[in-house]
Design a protein around this motif. Structure first.
Motif, short mmCIF file in Angstrom:
data_model
loop_
_atom_site.label_atom_id
_atom_site.label_comp_id
_atom_site.label_asym_id
_atom_site.label_seq_id
_atom_site.Cartn_x
_atom_site.Cartn_y
_atom_site.Cartn_z
N ASP A 22 0.84 -1.20 0.00
CA ASP A 22 0.00 0.00 0.00
C ASP A 22 0.87 1.25 0.00
OD1 ASP A 22 -3.17 0.56 0.97
OD2 ASP A 22 -1.75 2.22 1.09
N ILE A 23 0.41 2.25 -0.71
CA ILE A 23 1.18 3.50 -0.81
C ILE A 23 1.30 4.16 0.56
CG2 ILE A 23 -0.78 5.02 -1.32
CD1 ILE A 23 1.12 6.27 -3.49
N LYS A 24 0.34 3.86 1.44
CA LYS A 24 0.36 4.46 2.77
C LYS A 24 1.15 3.63 3.78
CE LYS A 24 -4.23 5.03 2.77
NZ LYS A 24 -4.69 4.96 1.38
N ASP A 25 1.80 2.57 3.31
CA ASP A 25 2.54 1.71 4.23
C ASP A 25 3.59 2.52 4.98
OD1 ASP A 25 3.14 -1.61 4.25
OD2 ASP A 25 4.65 -0.28 5.12
N PRO A 26 3.59 2.42 6.31
CA PRO A 26 4.50 3.26 7.10
C PRO A 26 5.97 3.07 6.74
CG PRO A 26 2.93 2.17 8.51
CD PRO A 26 2.73 1.60 7.16
N ALA A 27 6.33 1.89 6.29
CA ALA A 27 7.73 1.63 5.98
C ALA A 27 8.19 2.41 4.75
CB ALA A 27 7.96 0.15 5.77
N LEU A 28 7.25 2.91 3.96
CA LEU A 28 7.61 3.61 2.72
C LEU A 28 7.65 5.12 2.91
CD1 LEU A 28 5.55 1.70 0.02
CD2 LEU A 28 7.82 1.21 0.91
N LYS A 29 7.39 5.57 4.12
CA LYS A 29 7.24 6.99 4.38
C LYS A 29 8.37 7.84 3.79
CE LYS A 29 5.00 9.24 8.22
NZ LYS A 29 4.93 9.28 9.67
N ASP A 30 9.61 7.39 3.99
CA ASP A 30 10.76 8.19 3.57
C ASP A 30 11.08 8.01 2.09
OD1 ASP A 30 10.84 8.79 6.19
OD2 ASP A 30 12.36 7.28 6.66
N LEU A 31 10.43 7.05 1.43
CA LEU A 31 10.82 6.75 0.05
C LEU A 31 10.06 7.58 -0.96
CD1 LEU A 31 11.16 2.87 0.16
CD2 LEU A 31 12.96 4.58 0.26
N ASN A 32 9.01 8.28 -0.51
CA ASN A 32 8.19 9.08 -1.41
C ASN A 32 7.69 8.25 -2.58
OD1 ASN A 32 6.95 11.26 -2.54
ND2 ASN A 32 8.82 11.96 -3.60
N PRO A 33 6.91 7.21 -2.30
CA PRO A 33 6.54 6.27 -3.36
C PRO A 33 5.42 6.80 -4.25
CG PRO A 33 5.51 5.63 -1.32
CD PRO A 33 6.29 6.87 -1.02
N LYS A 34 5.38 6.30 -5.48
CA LYS A 34 4.28 6.61 -6.39
C LYS A 34 3.68 5.29 -6.87
CE LYS A 34 6.28 10.86 -8.07
NZ LYS A 34 7.59 10.63 -7.43
N VAL A 35 2.39 5.34 -7.20
CA VAL A 35 1.72 4.13 -7.65
C VAL A 35 2.43 3.59 -8.89
CG1 VAL A 35 -0.42 3.22 -8.65
CG2 VAL A 35 -0.51 4.73 -6.68
N GLY A 36 2.70 2.30 -8.89
CA GLY A 36 3.33 1.67 -10.04
C GLY A 36 4.83 1.47 -9.86
N GLU A 37 5.40 2.09 -8.83
CA GLU A 37 6.83 1.87 -8.60
C GLU A 37 7.03 0.54 -7.87
OE1 GLU A 37 8.76 6.27 -8.41
OE2 GLU A 37 7.82 5.52 -6.59
N VAL A 38 8.25 0.01 -7.97
CA VAL A 38 8.51 -1.28 -7.35
C VAL A 38 9.46 -1.09 -6.17
CG1 VAL A 38 9.48 -3.58 -7.68
CG2 VAL A 38 8.13 -2.54 -9.48
N ILE A 39 9.12 -1.70 -5.07
CA ILE A 39 9.92 -1.61 -3.86
C ILE A 39 10.61 -2.96 -3.64
CG2 ILE A 39 9.86 -1.21 -1.37
CD1 ILE A 39 8.93 1.19 -2.92
N LYS A 40 11.89 -2.89 -3.40
CA LYS A 40 12.63 -4.12 -3.07
C LYS A 40 12.73 -4.21 -1.56
CE LYS A 40 17.42 -5.35 -3.48
NZ LYS A 40 18.57 -5.30 -4.39
N ILE A 41 12.42 -5.35 -1.03
CA ILE A 41 12.47 -5.56 0.42
C ILE A 41 13.49 -6.65 0.71
CG2 ILE A 41 11.16 -6.18 2.47
CD1 ILE A 41 8.65 -5.32 0.74
N VAL A 42 14.50 -6.29 1.49
CA VAL A 42 15.52 -7.28 1.85
C VAL A 42 15.26 -7.68 3.28
CG1 VAL A 42 17.97 -7.74 2.04
CG2 VAL A 42 17.13 -6.15 0.31
N ARG A 43 14.91 -8.92 3.48
CA ARG A 43 14.58 -9.30 4.85
C ARG A 43 15.24 -10.60 5.25
NH1 ARG A 43 8.33 -9.93 3.31
NH2 ARG A 43 8.48 -11.81 2.10
N TRP A 44 15.22 -10.82 6.54
CA TRP A 44 15.85 -12.02 7.08
C TRP A 44 14.96 -13.22 6.79
CZ3 TRP A 44 14.80 -15.76 10.73
CH2 TRP A 44 15.92 -16.52 11.12
#
Lengths: 857, 80
Positions: free
Chosen positions: B42-64
């Motif tokens: 979701d665009i409103k996801d708190p983890a994306l706050k600093d990334l200034n996301p736009k609809v259609g962009e892809v987020i890479k998540i590196v997790r354990w």
């Protein structure tokens, strides 16, 4: 014979039947409630009209000319004297009435509302579109509910209420279906669209019935009872009521009867049509049979577990299947199933006649259905199926030629699919080879009980016979028992030895010795015939040598036994260690897994069968009995146990004393009461463990109960010490038995007592016998665990089913991503490490072992 | 409500990185998929706050990951 349809479904539209369509599709107008005339022939214009299809053999349909099998039935229609509301649409009707003007029929808003927005270049998927628009329609309907004045014509809007199920009230004045219909007719197509219906396929006024479609007789067949009486279907009964009332209503209106009488009949018609659609509406009494049983009308036919979907479409029944009680037979192979003769003579395998097997199959037909192995049916090339009877037998024998198919009895070696519910596993359905046996139960090798989760306390299982060459091949390659030895869950074996077979192998490999003759006799009786090996036997044969005779000559294995001691097999000889559950057991048999990896499934299954029988035969020769005297303890050990319990008792008493003097130091985060409780529990649990240890170390090694526990066959040392020394603390939800409302567990204790005895510590063993209060405490936990099991099993079963249906069509694509049915990505690498767990050892890859194996060769 | 601390630094929140257009095309080509077949965030996801996301962009998540130490996951930003 087979019809091919070269068309592909592109789209599917759901809509309502409008009066025009109902009339158009109808083949008969129903005018009379009578069903049959004096001769028992269906009346024209009646509910069983022959134009609606035929259900009697011999009659022909007047519409299509087909007979019983060919004619699928045709709809008729009934012209209603007065319109009637369709119950199932009452909510939607209410919505339409509330959202539109009572005078001009326009939507009560001036705003432009479009449900389907123009979306950019990207094409929107139809299901997204549908969900979004129906959501919007709901929002529109909600926003317009309370508009008081029409913005178009200024007419005042009154609140419309619904009096369940089918009465509409406008300011306490009843709206008749005629008025409602008139209003709905006024709504424009655009406005209908804005409220979420597609006007081409569903006009709102169609929700008020002018004509009633009468379903074909084929969906409501009547049954002829043994007495020759006819019993009609529930739907026919209901339709008869509707037609009768409708007829009376017509007559009354035409005769100019007073309005009250007409209204009454109208309401009655509404009632009958309502219950015709749905007989389970809570506000009105269900229509009943004369016997008082509620009628099963349209919606009940579809709904719920016994409805069309879950009963007939999702749960179809099959032919060529059998079900009986199962019983064990360790003398048949693991991949065999014992089939009773009666079943073998009923189930058949189709065999196509060729030049080469003509004679053989003629013999089968010759023997007929009554002598085994015979045959039950012959299929002609034109698809006709002929039962073999005394009359038809000769004729069939004569005409039998290549191209015919003979359905012969089930015989040894045929492939069968065997299943036990609940089928939670893929191992719950496996293919076996048929073995026709005497008796009336299915026989299976007890080693295969584990994957089926079967026992023999009355369990029943199902058997299916694949009927095509392809199905048989598939079952053989993918489902046969040997292909299922290793589970996909974690790469361990699900099929292995259990119970007696483990005990037997344990005793054998531990320290048994047999004479040469006995040893050969033993091995020969379980199917091992290796003369080269037997020649090497000396006068006395060690148990390890006998065990090794089953293993392949070049087999090397290093593993651990249950007590973590080394087990070494070199060049097919067990040189060190004893065999127990950890090497040949179910779910963790390292030796079996090693065999499987090295020699393949078929060879492993064969060896497994022999191992299993070896264990049993050894016990047979050696003798093995577990009895009450196994729980006898020597006096000194008994005294030790008593002392351990006495000490614990005293220690708890000390704690209580300390607590009462307020000298007990509280543990962090706990009150002093809680500290006392925690410390008491710790002391008592320690005492329990101590007793177990005393018994384990007591040196009672030759005891049958202990042998079973050590080898992992059945029971544990804990079970033994519970029998012989002390049952221990009875725990309820992780706590000792709690004091009741009056501050005690039983009235023999004083209030607030927290002694071990008052809180459910059972210091006697089962054999000595429990005191009455101990027995009561024990009963508490026993009852609790019984309840828990009874309540949890169905709940967890349901959760598991939901999980399965959520995950059922996920698959691993060729690029190792996990995708759903629409090719959406769920996981970028399967399991995030891309490992196939079924190829691992308990989820891990043992790199060291692989390196060793490669370097060793 | 403002959060009292930066949640992206919390140890339970995996690293979120925005992909460039170029990286996005490479990703889509690699798996031979359209943007719709990716999992969503979701665009409103708190983890994306600093990334200034736009609809259609892809987020890479590196997790354990318990099976492979770290794992990469990709999500497409959506609204609602």
């Amino acid at each position: 014979m087979t019809e091919y349809i070269y068309k592909k479904i592109n789209a599917l539209v759901f809509g309502m039947l409008g009066p025009d369509i109902v009339r158009k599709q109808a083949c008969a107008k129903i005018v009379t409630p009578e069903l049959y005339d004096k001769e028992g022939y269906p009346v024209d214009g009646g509910l069983m009209d022959v134009r609606l299809g035929v259900i009697d053999p011999g009659l022909r349909c007047k519409t299509c000319g087909g007979n019983l099998r060919e004619c699928m039935g045709h709809f008729g229609f009934l012209e209603l004297a007065r319109p009637v509301i369709h119950v199932q649409y009452a909510d939607i009707i209410l919505n339409f009435l509330r959202c539109t003007c009572k005078d001009c029929g326009k939507l009560l808003t001036q705003k432009k509302i479009e449900l389907t927005e123009e979306v950019g270049e990207e094409e929107q998927q139809p299901e997204d579109d549908f969900v979004a628009s129906s959501k919007k329609a709901k929002a529109v309907a909600n926003s317009l509910r309370n508009v008081k004045k029409c913005p178009h014509c200024g007419a005042k809007q009154l609140a419309v209420k619904v009096e369940k199920p089918t009465n509409f009230l406008e300011d306490d004045k009843r709206l008749s279906p005629i008025e409602i219909r008139a209003r709905l007719e006024k709504i424009s197509d655009e406005d209908v669209g804005r409220l979420g219906l597609n006007p081409a396929f569903a006009r709102p006024e169609w929700m008020i019935l002018n004509v009633l479609p009468v379903p074909p007789v084929t969906i409501r067949p009547s049954i002829t009872l043994e007495t020759g009486e006819r019993s009609e279907d529930d739907l026919t009964h209901k339709l008869g009521d509707i037609v009768r009332i409708n007829q009376r209503l017509f007559e009354n209106i035409n005769a100019g009867a007073p309005e009250i009488i007409v209204e009454d009949l109208w309401d009655l018609l509404q009632y009958h049509i309502t219950t015709y659609f749905n007989n389970e509406i809570s506000q009105i009494p269900p229509a009943r049979h004369r016997s008082g049983q509620a009628l099963r009308t349209l919606s009940e036919r579809i709904k719920s577990k016994e409805g069309r979907f879950r009963h007939n479409l999702a749960g179809k029944r099959v032919n060529y299947a059998a079900r009986t009680v199962i019983s064990p037979d360790s003398k048949i192979e693991l991949n065999e199933v014992g089939v009773p003769m009666v079943v073998a003579m009923e189930l058949t395998v189709p065999e196509r006649v060729t030049e080469w097997n003509l004679k053989r199959l003629k013999d089968f037909v010759q023997r007929g259905p009554k002598t085994y192995p015979g045959s039950n049916y012959v299929l002609r090339p034109d698809g006709k199926k002929k039962k073999i009877t005394d009359e038809t037998q000769e004729q069939l024998l004569e005409e039998l030629q290549p191209g015919y198919v003979v359905e012969r009895h089930l015989m040894d070696g045929d492939i069968a699919i065997f299943n036990r519910q609940p089928s939670l596993h893929r191992m719950s359905i496996m293919a076996h080879r048929v073995r026709v046996l005497q008796g009336k139960s299915f026989r299976l090798n007890p080693a295969t009980c584990f994957p089926y989760n079967a026992d023999f306390d009355g369990d029943e299982m199902n058997l299916h016979i694949p009927q095509t060459e392809e199905a048989r091949a598939e079952a053989e390659v993918l489902m046969e028992v040997q292909t299922q030895i290793i589970t996909p869950k974690n790469g361990l074996n699900v099929i292995g030895c259990s119970d007696d077979s483990i005990t037997g192998n344990y005793l054998l490999t531990k320290d048994l010795e047999f004479s040469r003759e006995e040893a050969i006799q033993l091995l020969y009786s379980i199917g091992v015939n290796k003369p080269e090996r037997f020649e090497k036997f000396k006068k006395n044969v060690n148990g390890k040598e006998i065990f090794s005779a089953i293993l392949p000559e070049d087999f090397d294995f290093i593993g651990n036994s249950k007590d973590k001691k080394l087990v070494v097999v070199k060049k097919g000889y067990l040189v060190e260690g004893t065999i127990d559950k950890a090497t040949i057991g179910q779910e963790k048999g390292d030796l079996i897994r090693a065999l499987c990896a090295r020699y393949g499934n078929d060879a492993t299954l064969d060896m497994l069968g022999k191992l299993f029988r070896l264990g049993i035969v050894v016990l047979l020769h050696h003798g093995f009995t577990t009895s009450i005297s196994d729980t006898d303890l020597p006096e000194d050990i008994k005294a030790k146990c008593k002392e351990a319990i006495y000490n614990a008792d005293r220690r708890v008493a000390q704690l209580i004393e300390q607590y009462e003097k307020k000298e007990l130091e509280s543990m962090p985060g706990l009150s002093s009461e809680e500290t006392l409780e925690a410390k008491s529990m710790e002391v008592l649990n320690k005492a329990r463990t101590k007793v177990g240890e005393i018994i384990a170390e007591s040196g009672l090694k030759e005891n049958a109960t202990i042998i079973m526990a050590i080898s992992g066959a059945r029971g544990s040392l804990m079970n033994l010490s519970m029998m012989s020394a002390c049952v221990g603390q009875q725990a309820l939800r992780g706590k000792r038995i709690e004091n009741g409302y009056r501050g005690r567990t039983l009235t023999i204790f004083s209030q607030g007592e927290v002694t071990p005895r008052a809180k459910g510590f059972v210091k006697h063993g089962y054999k000595d016998g429990l005191t009455p209060d101990e027995f009561f405490m024990h009963a508490i936990t026993g009852r609790d665990s019984l309840m828990d099991l009874a309540l949890r099993t169905p709940k967890s079963g349901y959760l598991y089913r939901r999980l399965v249906s959520a995950l059922q069509d996920l698959k691993i694509a060729y690029d190792e991503t996990v995708r759903d049915a629409n090719d959406n990505i769920v996981q970028f690498t399967y399991g995030e490490d891309g490992l196939d767990v079924s190829k691992t050892e308990g989820g891990k890859i043992n790199v060291n072992r692989i390196v060793k194996e490669i370097m060793g060769k | 409500m403002e959060t009292q601390f930066n949640i992206t630094e919390h140890f339970l929140v995996p690293e979120h990185i925005k992909l460039t257009e170029e990286e996005k095309t490479i990703l889509l080509n690699k798996y031979n998929i359209t943007i719709k077949q990716l999992p969503m965030i979701d665009i409103k996801d708190p983890a994306l706050k600093d990334l200034n996301p736009k609809v259609g962009e892809v987020i890479k998540i590196v997790r354990w990951s318990p099976t492979s130490k770290t794992t990469e996951f990709y999500r497409v930003v959506v609204d609602g």
